[in-house]
Design a protein around this motif. Structure first.
Motif, mmCIF file in Angstrom:
data_model
loop_
_atom_site.group_PDB
_atom_site.id
_atom_site.type_symbol
_atom_site.label_atom_id
_atom_site.label_comp_id
_atom_site.label_asym_id
_atom_site.label_seq_id
_atom_site.Cartn_x
_atom_site.Cartn_y
_atom_site.Cartn_z
ATOM 1 N N TRP A 1 0.961 -1.125 -0.362
ATOM 2 C CA TRP A 1 -0.407 -0.106 -0.245
ATOM 3 C C TRP A 1 0.955 1.393 0.022
ATOM 4 C CZ3 TRP A 1 -0.912 3.337 4.390
ATOM 5 C CH2 TRP A 1 0.187 3.259 5.391
ATOM 6 N N SER A 2 0.679 2.477 -0.110
ATOM 7 C CA SER A 2 0.965 3.876 -0.407
ATOM 8 C C SER A 2 0.202 4.838 -0.213
ATOM 9 C CB SER A 2 1.755 3.678 -1.645
ATOM 10 O OG SER A 2 0.711 3.252 -2.950
ATOM 11 N N PHE A 3 0.632 6.287 -0.237
ATOM 12 C CA PHE A 3 -0.161 7.263 -0.425
ATOM 13 C C PHE A 3 -0.119 8.058 -1.402
ATOM 14 C CE2 PHE A 3 1.256 6.843 4.296
ATOM 15 C CZ PHE A 3 -0.303 7.496 4.666
ATOM 16 N N SER A 4 -0.593 7.917 -2.539
ATOM 17 C CA SER A 4 -1.140 9.041 -3.712
ATOM 18 C C SER A 4 0.082 10.171 -3.627
ATOM 19 C CB SER A 4 -2.193 9.042 -4.529
ATOM 20 O OG SER A 4 -2.783 9.806 -3.604
ATOM 21 N N VAL A 5 -0.071 10.905 -2.342
ATOM 22 C CA VAL A 5 0.194 12.498 -2.324
ATOM 23 C C VAL A 5 1.123 11.926 -0.839
ATOM 24 C CG1 VAL A 5 0.427 14.712 -2.087
ATOM 25 C CG2 VAL A 5 -0.593 13.641 -3.603
ATOM 26 N N PRO A 6 1.785 11.911 -0.447
ATOM 27 C CA PRO A 6 1.996 11.945 0.989
ATOM 28 C C PRO A 6 2.804 12.462 2.210
ATOM 29 C CG PRO A 6 4.389 11.221 -0.028
ATOM 30 C CD PRO A 6 3.120 11.343 -0.969
ATOM 31 N N LEU A 7 1.576 13.498 1.599
ATOM 32 C CA LEU A 7 1.865 14.321 2.633
ATOM 33 C C LEU A 7 -0.141 15.389 3.225
ATOM 34 C CD1 LEU A 7 3.550 17.260 0.678
ATOM 35 C CD2 LEU A 7 3.998 16.355 2.611
ATOM 36 N N GLY A 8 -0.340 16.008 4.280
ATOM 37 C CA GLY A 8 -1.738 15.908 4.884
ATOM 38 C C GLY A 8 -1.427 18.036 5.808
ATOM 39 N N PHE A 9 -2.881 18.155 5.457
ATOM 40 C CA PHE A 9 -2.761 19.240 6.794
ATOM 41 C C PHE A 9 -2.936 18.945 7.951
ATOM 42 C CE2 PHE A 9 -4.721 22.811 8.095
ATOM 43 C CZ PHE A 9 -3.915 23.775 8.515
ATOM 44 N N THR A 10 -2.689 19.687 9.223
ATOM 45 C CA THR A 10 -3.285 19.865 10.196
ATOM 46 C C THR A 10 -3.335 20.990 10.923
ATOM 47 O OG1 THR A 10 -2.468 18.497 12.413
ATOM 48 C CG2 THR A 10 -1.052 19.116 11.364
ATOM 49 N N LEU A 11 -3.998 21.007 12.438
ATOM 50 C CA LEU A 11 -4.749 22.486 13.007
ATOM 51 C C LEU A 11 -4.987 21.721 14.529
ATOM 52 C CD1 LEU A 11 -7.372 23.373 13.352
ATOM 53 C CD2 LEU A 11 -7.209 23.434 11.064
ATOM 54 N N GLY A 12 -4.651 22.153 15.421
ATOM 55 C CA GLY A 12 -5.293 22.044 16.902
ATOM 56 C C GLY A 12 -4.535 22.896 17.406
ATOM 57 N N ILE A 13 -4.941 22.185 18.722
ATOM 58 C CA ILE A 13 -4.533 23.631 19.688
ATOM 59 C C ILE A 13 -4.657 22.483 20.843
ATOM 60 C CG2 ILE A 13 -7.608 23.594 20.866
ATOM 61 C CD1 ILE A 13 -6.793 25.978 21.760
ATOM 62 N N GLU A 14 -3.988 22.808 21.864
ATOM 63 C CA GLU A 14 -2.913 22.675 23.210
ATOM 64 C C GLU A 14 -3.381 23.514 23.833
ATOM 65 O OE1 GLU A 14 0.952 21.140 22.303
ATOM 66 O OE2 GLU A 14 0.690 19.172 21.135
ATOM 67 N N PHE B 1 -3.591 14.836 1.456
ATOM 68 C CA PHE B 1 -3.964 15.436 0.477
ATOM 69 C C PHE B 1 -4.653 14.431 -0.309
ATOM 70 C CE2 PHE B 1 -0.888 19.375 1.986
ATOM 71 C CZ PHE B 1 -2.212 20.032 2.497
ATOM 72 N N GLY B 2 -3.353 13.220 -0.272
ATOM 73 C CA GLY B 2 -3.703 12.987 -1.070
ATOM 74 C C GLY B 2 -4.711 11.437 -0.690
ATOM 75 N N GLU B 3 -4.705 10.112 -1.265
ATOM 76 C CA GLU B 3 -5.069 8.848 -0.703
ATOM 77 C C GLU B 3 -4.294 7.434 -0.802
ATOM 78 O OE1 GLU B 3 -7.133 8.800 -4.727
ATOM 79 O OE2 GLU B 3 -8.846 9.895 -3.688
#
Length: 373
Positions: free
Chosen positions: A307-320, A340-342
């Motif tokens: 298995w693999s990521f089509s685009v191995p990147l993503g976005f994240t946000l949060g609070i601590e 970002f990918g699948e």
């Protein structure tokens, strides 16, 4: 009594004053406190022509100040006022050079009253830092023995008007470390959406955890990197034909995959009260670990697929939110992330899904090279 001054009584008074002075602890002149933390109070000889009564009152006044326990009396020798223009002060504060290193001063006098046989004692209490009067009061009497019984109450009444300011030491500033190292762990809710789906067709509650390190950019902003270990459990249920035309089975198809995430975030450090609240946002890279495990129930089929990521990147946000405890700080965080990918699983069915993740976690962090120390 009014004009006489028996030598034995005067000598006894001077000896008593010397004894009290000898027992007075060492003076810290810069603060007006002795080495026991008691406020040093100069007790000046009482003015007036009623010298014998003045001496008795003076001795009892010294004892009354000692009885208050918060003040350290310093008797003042009458000889310091023997020079020209140096009369014993009554309604004026004494000169500071005559009573150095004291916080308060007590002056007074004994005088004849308006009627025959009547006398009165008047005392003034001074704050010497500003040479200001704190309070004054008098005691009118005919019988000196009865007046002696009332004198401790008069002294206590005068000193009760002292309003001492309590200066609290400044609170230390909150830690502002140059580098912070922490670890965290918690549940992560995952939603999986296939390309032909408008809403998630599968979801699961998995776990994730890892370590993080943040570098201070300024007092408000930091750059944070993380290494997280996580898992995905993708479960699809449906109807498949059974052994006969009118029989169907409901298979449970499960893919389990492990991966690493490498977020790089900007975080803002806000300090409302004892807490540190940190909004954060950034991007992450994703790395598959091994093959995706496959299980099919109820027939028990098992296998594994690449298995693999089509685009191995993503976005994240949060609070601590963090609170200092022990050598570091405990923190609680909430984080949202989306790929970002699948994810593509080579299982023959070309399983393809996109992840949305909501993580709740608890952790602990240590600070190094605190700039506020």
């Amino acid at each position: 009594m009014n004009n006489g001054k028996p030598l034995c009584l005067v000598a006894a008074g001077l000896f008593f004053s010397a004894l009290v002075f000898a027992q007075t602890p060492a003076v810290e002149s810069s603060t007006g406190l002795d080495d026991e933390g008691k406020a040093i109070t100069a007790v000046l000889p009482l003015a007036g022509e009623e010298t014998v009564m003045a001496l008795r009152f003076y001795q009892e006044t010294l004892a009354a100040v000692v009885a208050l326990e918060k003040y350290s009396p310093r008797p003042v020798d009458v000889s310091v006022f023997s020079g020209p223009g140096l009369e014993i002060p009554t309604d004026m504060p004494p000169r500071r050079d005559l009573v150095p290193g004291v916080r308060y001063a007590l002056t007074g006098g004994v005088y004849a009253g308006a009627r025959a046989g009547e006398y009165y004692l008047q005392l003034w209490l001074w704050e010497m830092a500003g040479s200001t009067m704190i309070y004054t009061d008098d005691l009118v009497y005919e019988d000196i023995d009865e007046a002696m019984l009332s004198l401790p109450g008069l002294v206590e009444w005068l000193f009760s008007h002292i309003r001492e300011r309590v200066i609290e030491p400044p609170k230390p500033p909150p830690p502002d470390p140059f580098f912070v190292l922490g670890f965290r762990f918690g549940p992560s809710q995952r939603w999986y959406t296939a390309p032909n789906e408008e809403t998630p067709g599968a979801w699961a509650l998995d776990l994730e955890g890892g370590v993080s390190g943040a570098f201070r950019l300024n007092s408000l902003l930091a750059l944070q990197g993380e290494v997280l270990f996580t898992s995905d459990t993708i479960v699809y249920r449906g109807l498949d034909p059974g052994p006969t035309p009118d029989v169907y089975i409901m298979p449970n198809k499960t893919h389990t995959a492990f991966s690493m995430m490498f977020p790089l975030l900007f975080r803002v450090n806000l300090r409302p009260g004892p807490f540190k609240v940190s909004p954060l946002a950034g991007f992450y890279a994703a790395l598959p670990l091994g093959k995706a495990l496959y299980q099919r129930r109820p027939d028990g089929g098992e296998s594994s697929y690449n298995w693999s990521f089509s685009v191995p990147l993503g976005f994240t946000l949060g609070i601590e939110a963090a609170l200092n405890k022990g050598p570091g700080a405990v923190f609680l965080g909430l984080r949202y992330a989306v790929d970002f990918g699948e994810i593509k699983i080579e299982d023959g069915d070309n399983t393809t899904i996109r992840r949305n993740m909501l993580s709740l976690y608890l952790g602990y962090e240590f600070g190094f090279f605190d700039r506020n120390k």
